[in-house]
Design a protein around this motif. Structure first.
Motif, PDB file in Angstrom:
ATOM      1  N   SER A 255      -0.513   0.539  -5.948  1.00  0.00           N
ATOM      2  CA  SER A 255      -1.827   0.831  -5.364  1.00  0.00           C
ATOM      3  C   SER A 255      -2.156   2.321  -5.305  1.00  0.00           C
ATOM      4  O   SER A 255      -3.320   2.698  -5.196  1.00  0.00           O
ATOM      5  CB  SER A 255      -1.922   0.236  -3.958  1.00  0.00           C
ATOM      6  OG  SER A 255      -0.909   0.757  -3.113  1.00  0.00           O
ATOM      7  N   ALA A 256      -1.145   3.196  -5.393  1.00  0.00           N
ATOM      8  CA  ALA A 256      -1.405   4.637  -5.265  1.00  0.00           C
ATOM      9  C   ALA A 256      -2.159   5.205  -6.465  1.00  0.00           C
ATOM     10  O   ALA A 256      -2.916   6.165  -6.337  1.00  0.00           O
ATOM     11  CB  ALA A 256      -0.089   5.381  -5.068  1.00  0.00           C
ATOM     12  N   ALA A 257      -1.959   4.649  -7.645  1.00  0.00           N
ATOM     13  CA  ALA A 257      -2.637   5.088  -8.881  1.00  0.00           C
ATOM     14  C   ALA A 257      -2.334   6.525  -9.263  1.00  0.00           C
ATOM     15  O   ALA A 257      -3.082   7.139 -10.027  1.00  0.00           O
ATOM     16  CB  ALA A 257      -4.149   4.897  -8.767  1.00  0.00           C
ATOM     17  N   ASP A 258      -1.245   7.098  -8.739  1.00  0.00           N
ATOM     18  CA  ASP A 258      -0.896   8.480  -9.076  1.00  0.00           C
ATOM     19  C   ASP A 258       0.490   8.560  -9.710  1.00  0.00           C
ATOM     20  O   ASP A 258       1.070   9.634  -9.835  1.00  0.00           O
ATOM     21  CB  ASP A 258      -0.946   9.361  -7.830  1.00  0.00           C
ATOM     22  CG  ASP A 258       0.049   8.895  -6.732  1.00  0.00           C
ATOM     23  OD1 ASP A 258       0.722   7.871  -6.956  1.00  0.00           O
ATOM     24  OD2 ASP A 258       0.118   9.584  -5.700  1.00  0.00           O
ATOM     25  N   GLY A 259       1.013   7.396 -10.106  1.00  0.00           N
ATOM     26  CA  GLY A 259       2.337   7.369 -10.704  1.00  0.00           C
ATOM     27  C   GLY A 259       3.425   7.061  -9.726  1.00  0.00           C
ATOM     28  O   GLY A 259       4.570   6.797 -10.119  1.00  0.00           O
ATOM     29  N   THR A 260       3.122   7.081  -8.432  1.00  0.00           N
ATOM     30  CA  THR A 260       4.105   6.739  -7.405  1.00  0.00           C
ATOM     31  C   THR A 260       4.137   5.221  -7.254  1.00  0.00           C
ATOM     32  O   THR A 260       3.137   4.607  -6.906  1.00  0.00           O
ATOM     33  CB  THR A 260       3.731   7.379  -6.050  1.00  0.00           C
ATOM     34  OG1 THR A 260       3.621   8.786  -6.220  1.00  0.00           O
ATOM     35  CG2 THR A 260       4.792   7.048  -5.009  1.00  0.00           C
ATOM     36  N   VAL A 261       5.277   4.608  -7.525  1.00  0.00           N
ATOM     37  CA  VAL A 261       5.417   3.167  -7.445  1.00  0.00           C
ATOM     38  C   VAL A 261       6.444   2.831  -6.365  1.00  0.00           C
ATOM     39  O   VAL A 261       7.586   3.291  -6.415  1.00  0.00           O
ATOM     40  CB  VAL A 261       5.871   2.562  -8.796  1.00  0.00           C
ATOM     41  CG1 VAL A 261       6.038   1.054  -8.658  1.00  0.00           C
ATOM     42  CG2 VAL A 261       4.856   2.904  -9.878  1.00  0.00           C
ATOM     43  N   GLY A 262       6.012   2.054  -5.385  1.00  0.00           N
ATOM     44  CA  GLY A 262       6.928   1.614  -4.333  1.00  0.00           C
ATOM     45  C   GLY A 262       7.540   0.282  -4.711  1.00  0.00           C
ATOM     46  O   GLY A 262       6.994  -0.474  -5.508  1.00  0.00           O
ATOM     47  N   PHE A 263       8.710   0.008  -4.161  1.00  0.00           N
ATOM     48  CA  PHE A 263       9.374  -1.272  -4.436  1.00  0.00           C
ATOM     49  C   PHE A 263       9.989  -1.817  -3.149  1.00  0.00           C
ATOM     50  O   PHE A 263      10.602  -1.073  -2.375  1.00  0.00           O
ATOM     51  CB  PHE A 263      10.466  -1.111  -5.487  1.00  0.00           C
ATOM     52  CG  PHE A 263      11.232  -2.409  -5.733  1.00  0.00           C
ATOM     53  CD1 PHE A 263      10.655  -3.445  -6.424  1.00  0.00           C
ATOM     54  CD2 PHE A 263      12.532  -2.555  -5.248  1.00  0.00           C
ATOM     55  CE1 PHE A 263      11.334  -4.619  -6.637  1.00  0.00           C
ATOM     56  CE2 PHE A 263      13.231  -3.744  -5.464  1.00  0.00           C
ATOM     57  CZ  PHE A 263      12.623  -4.780  -6.159  1.00  0.00           C
ATOM     58  N   ALA A 264       9.781  -3.126  -2.976  1.00  0.00           N
ATOM     59  CA  ALA A 264      10.389  -3.807  -1.819  1.00  0.00           C
ATOM     60  C   ALA A 264      10.918  -5.145  -2.284  1.00  0.00           C
ATOM     61  O   ALA A 264      10.184  -5.952  -2.860  1.00  0.00           O
ATOM     62  CB  ALA A 264       9.348  -4.014  -0.725  1.00  0.00           C
ATOM     63  N   PRO A 265      12.219  -5.388  -2.076  1.00  0.00           N
ATOM     64  CA  PRO A 265      12.786  -6.686  -2.473  1.00  0.00           C
ATOM     65  C   PRO A 265      12.163  -7.817  -1.642  1.00  0.00           C
ATOM     66  O   PRO A 265      11.727  -7.595  -0.502  1.00  0.00           O
ATOM     67  CB  PRO A 265      14.277  -6.529  -2.152  1.00  0.00           C
ATOM     68  CG  PRO A 265      14.499  -5.062  -2.026  1.00  0.00           C
ATOM     69  CD  PRO A 265      13.223  -4.480  -1.520  1.00  0.00           C
ATOM     70  N   ILE A 266      12.120  -8.999  -2.200  1.00  0.00           N
ATOM     71  CA  ILE A 266      11.645 -10.161  -1.480  1.00  0.00           C
ATOM     72  C   ILE A 266      12.847 -10.844  -0.846  1.00  0.00           C
ATOM     73  O   ILE A 266      13.811 -11.205  -1.530  1.00  0.00           O
ATOM     74  CB  ILE A 266      10.908 -11.138  -2.422  1.00  0.00           C
ATOM     75  CG1 ILE A 266       9.659 -10.453  -3.004  1.00  0.00           C
ATOM     76  CG2 ILE A 266      10.510 -12.408  -1.694  1.00  0.00           C
ATOM     77  CD1 ILE A 266       8.923 -11.301  -4.019  1.00  0.00           C
ATOM     78  N   GLU A 267      12.784 -10.971   0.480  1.00  0.00           N
ATOM     79  CA  GLU A 267      13.931 -11.582   1.198  1.00  0.00           C
ATOM     80  C   GLU A 267      14.019 -13.059   0.855  1.00  0.00           C
ATOM     81  O   GLU A 267      13.013 -13.753   0.800  1.00  0.00           O
ATOM     82  CB  GLU A 267      13.714 -11.398   2.715  1.00  0.00           C
ATOM     83  CG  GLU A 267      13.693  -9.939   3.165  1.00  0.00           C
ATOM     84  CD  GLU A 267      15.021  -9.249   2.922  1.00  0.00           C
ATOM     85  OE1 GLU A 267      16.057  -9.963   2.885  1.00  0.00           O
ATOM     86  OE2 GLU A 267      15.024  -8.014   2.793  1.00  0.00           O
TER      87      GLU A 267
END
Length: 267
Positions: A255-267
């Motif tokens: 969603s940042a659209a600036d190259g920063t990609v967050g990641f969260a595992p699915i429990e």
């Protein structure tokens, strides 16, 4: 009796004779040109209205799942089969109305008597809810069929509903104008990155938190449906990185659209 003319008088008489000869020559050539032109027009008119230009062959290109026989059966040229008077728009409508899967890309006249028709077969890729169940559409939004139940092989859509009368072969409309614009913008870019076939569900239930649920187990969080191309351009490199770390599912936040990609595992 003998007359002696002066030099000037003789020159004047010669010029008059030459002028007369030139005028006659120009007039004669003009009449000849007009006759030839008239003759050409008559010949052309005779050819146009003869069987020489009657359509004898229709060649189809691009048809795969739809038989040539079925397509040719849909074409009605009427009594006038002259290739020069072919109504291309009418032929296009006849073919596309006979089967919504077909799209006519081009119609080419090959004189004297052959017509080439170039086709594309639309592919059902997405199912969108409607009052009657589901409308099956291609990535450009053309309605190709309608079903009462969903099919797991197609990309499902949540948060967008088709409204109005559904006409097979025509683009569908949505109940909300902004939702329609966002949907087509998203699908266009998803198709560009080859994501439509990989997607189980496009979730537009929350307008500022759009998600793409992939069949692989990963979820792409788009957020606002803006700068979609830029956001999706980070998807593949980020996915490869988290897969190298051993993850087989999780949420990739683009969603940042600036190259920063967050990641969260699915429990």
């Amino acid at each position: 009796m003998h007359f002696i003319y002066g030099g000037r008088n003789v020159a004047r008489i010669v010029r008059r004779k030459n002028d007369t000869a030139k005028k006659y020559s120009v007039k004669h050539k003009g009449r000849l040109a007009a006759f030839i032109l008239l003759l050409v027009i008559v010949i052309v008119l005779l050819l146009i209205n003869s069987s020489f230009f009657d359509i004898k062959t229709v060649t189809l290109y691009g048809a795969q799942s739809v038989s040539e026989f079925e397509i040719l059966q849909a074409i009605d040229l009427g009594e006038d089969k002259n290739i020069l008077r072919l109504d291309e728009e009418a032929v296009k409508n006849q073919i596309e109305q006979s089967n919504p899967v077909l799209e006519v890309l081009n119609i080419v006249r090959v004189l004297p008597n052959t017509v080439e028709i170039y086709l594309k077969e639309r592919k059902v890729s997405i199912q969108v809810p409607c009052e009657q169940g589901y409308v099956h559409i291609d990535t450009e939004g053309h309605a190709l069929s309608m079903q009462q139940s969903s099919q797991a092989v197609l990309m499902d859509v949540a948060g967008a509903t088709v409204s109005g009368t559904v006409v097979l072969g025509k683009k569908v409309s949505f109940s909300q104008e902004q939702t329609e614009k966002d949907f087509y913008a998203l699908v266009e870019q998803m198709a560009l990155y080859g994501l439509v076939d990989q997607t189980q569900k496009l979730d537009m239930s929350v307008s500022d938190d759009v998600k793409i649920v992939l069949r692989s187990g990963f979820i792409l969080r788009i957020g606002l449906p803006t700068q979609i191309r830029q956001k999706l351009s980070y998807f593949q490199p980020a996915l490869e990185e988290v897969q190298k770390l051993g993850h087989t599912s999780g949420i990739l936040d683009l969603s940042a659209a600036d190259g920063t990609v967050g990641f969260a595992p699915i429990e």
